[in-house]
Design an enzyme around this catalytic site. Sequence first.
Site, short mmCIF file in Angstrom:
data_model
loop_
_atom_site.label_atom_id
_atom_site.label_comp_id
_atom_site.label_asym_id
_atom_site.label_seq_id
_atom_site.Cartn_x
_atom_site.Cartn_y
_atom_site.Cartn_z
N LYS A 33 38.28 26.72 45.65
CA LYS A 33 39.57 26.63 46.32
C LYS A 33 40.47 27.78 45.86
O LYS A 33 40.51 28.13 44.68
CB LYS A 33 40.24 25.30 45.99
CG LYS A 33 39.43 24.08 46.39
CD LYS A 33 39.31 23.95 47.90
CE LYS A 33 38.58 22.67 48.30
NZ LYS A 33 38.59 22.47 49.76
N ASP A 90 38.01 28.81 49.98
CA ASP A 90 38.67 27.88 50.90
C ASP A 90 40.16 27.84 50.58
O ASP A 90 40.56 27.47 49.47
CB ASP A 90 38.05 26.48 50.71
CG ASP A 90 38.58 25.46 51.69
OD1 ASP A 90 39.48 25.79 52.49
OD2 ASP A 90 38.11 24.31 51.66
N GLU A 96 37.49 29.96 54.24
CA GLU A 96 37.62 28.73 55.04
C GLU A 96 39.09 28.38 55.21
O GLU A 96 39.89 28.50 54.28
CB GLU A 96 36.89 27.61 54.30
CG GLU A 96 36.84 26.29 55.01
CD GLU A 96 35.96 25.31 54.26
OE1 GLU A 96 36.23 24.09 54.36
OE2 GLU A 96 35.01 25.74 53.58
N GLU A 110 37.38 21.57 59.84
CA GLU A 110 37.55 20.23 59.27
C GLU A 110 38.85 19.57 59.73
O GLU A 110 38.96 18.34 59.73
CB GLU A 110 37.49 20.26 57.75
CG GLU A 110 38.70 20.89 57.08
CD GLU A 110 38.64 20.82 55.56
OE1 GLU A 110 39.17 19.85 55.00
OE2 GLU A 110 38.07 21.73 54.97
N ASP A 152 33.55 18.03 61.26
CA ASP A 152 33.85 16.99 60.28
C ASP A 152 33.59 15.64 60.95
O ASP A 152 34.09 15.39 62.04
CB ASP A 152 35.30 17.10 59.83
CG ASP A 152 35.69 16.05 58.80
OD1 ASP A 152 35.93 16.41 57.64
OD2 ASP A 152 35.76 14.86 59.17
N HIS A 200 31.63 20.31 57.23
CA HIS A 200 32.51 19.99 56.12
C HIS A 200 32.19 18.58 55.64
O HIS A 200 31.91 17.68 56.43
CB HIS A 200 33.98 20.03 56.57
CG HIS A 200 34.93 19.38 55.62
ND1 HIS A 200 35.49 18.14 55.85
CD2 HIS A 200 35.40 19.78 54.42
CE1 HIS A 200 36.28 17.82 54.84
NE2 HIS A 200 36.24 18.80 53.96
#
Length: 442
Positions: free
Chosen positions: A215, A243, A269, A298, A321, A348
């Site tokens: 992240k 992400d 992402e 997602e 998702d 995801h």
Amino acid sequence: MEGMEITEIDVKDVRFPTSLKFDGSDAMHTDPDYSCAYVTIKTNRGIEGYGLTFTLGRGTEIVVLACKTISRLIVGTKVQDVFNGFASFWRKITSESQLRWGVTHLATAAVVNALWDLWARIEKKPLWRLLVDLTPEQLVSTIDFRYITDVITRQEAIEILKSQKSARASRTASLVENGLPAYTTQVGWMGYSDDKVRELCEKYQQLGFDTFKAKVGQNLEDDVRRCQVIRECIGDDKRLMLDANQVWEVEEAVEWMKSLARFKPTWIEEPTSPDDVLGHARIAKELRPLGIGVATGEMCANRVIFKQLLQARAIDYCQIDSARIGGVNEILAVYLMAKKLNVPVCPHAGGVGLCEMVQHLQMWDFVSLSGTTENRIIEYVDQQHEHFEDPVTIKNAHYMPPSVPGYSTKIKDASLTNYAYPEGKEWQRMFDIGIFPRPSAN
């Protein structure tokens, strides 16, 4: 199935206190309590279906209420009528004149997922196998093609599926033997210390993982340091994805990623708002020369936004998702559009039940649609699986196909007793000792 009728739909608010250890934390969601609206569909024959949609704690009660509202459209319906006209039924509950989109569409996913679980249990097959065994005409009959026929028509979808039919047996054998590749986000939650990141990188490499996600997006200096830590642990030969969870402006995303390009990320992402199709297209155009793809999906609200992302070449990796758009029916439409436009799908997962569900979808894709694992990989996070009766099986960093009938969505009774919110035993204990504030009666 003949004579079987839906008699009752029960909906529960189920929450797990993941914020206590920063599990699931990212630049946008700093303190999530992984949760779900959990649906049980009951029938007059004693067979039940289980479905859910993933949430992050506060507000789950709103989705639960939406599920209950949708349920009034379904109770009393004959099961055979649902599955024999699934596309029409899906349109009925998503286009009810006074009840459309937003939270309602999220709730639709929970209810529709439960219907697919029910169907798979009736047929005594895991969902991936049910999908594979449907004829192209039967599978396509479950999809509402409204608003997407400018990309793919019903007949085109049938022809695509027919073109892959001869390879299904060999692909199924390969799937059963080898499974499908997974990557882990477990090393990359934003709230983790560098030491914990190093420990987790070592752990997951020993488990066979060669693809990792981190992240990013709150602080560039911190991102550089954390990416450096991960690269030092995994080396240059393994894949790293990043992400940002929607936190950047378009120009900011481009410049930020230029600063992180030296870590050779496979993709970035959710670099900006999930609704900004043209923004994603601009970012993708700027980053492709650097060898960085763009992934998103997602948080896409429906198949129409997916259609536009695919049409505009705004994404290099399509991330469906299982609980975000309107359940399996709508997700199948996205897979078919991605197939036609030659964009790989990388689901995801990671929230409550998401790994359990998306494995079925990607396994159907492998057997019946794409036939390849090239540029296709499923997210894996090692959380909350112990609460499911049929949890995922990961072997050497591969999802192994489920054999138990259903969509792998049934939560254990003990977990519901402990974590239903707010009456669950664990929540009452945490309220009593002051770990979380007790919700007001209002």
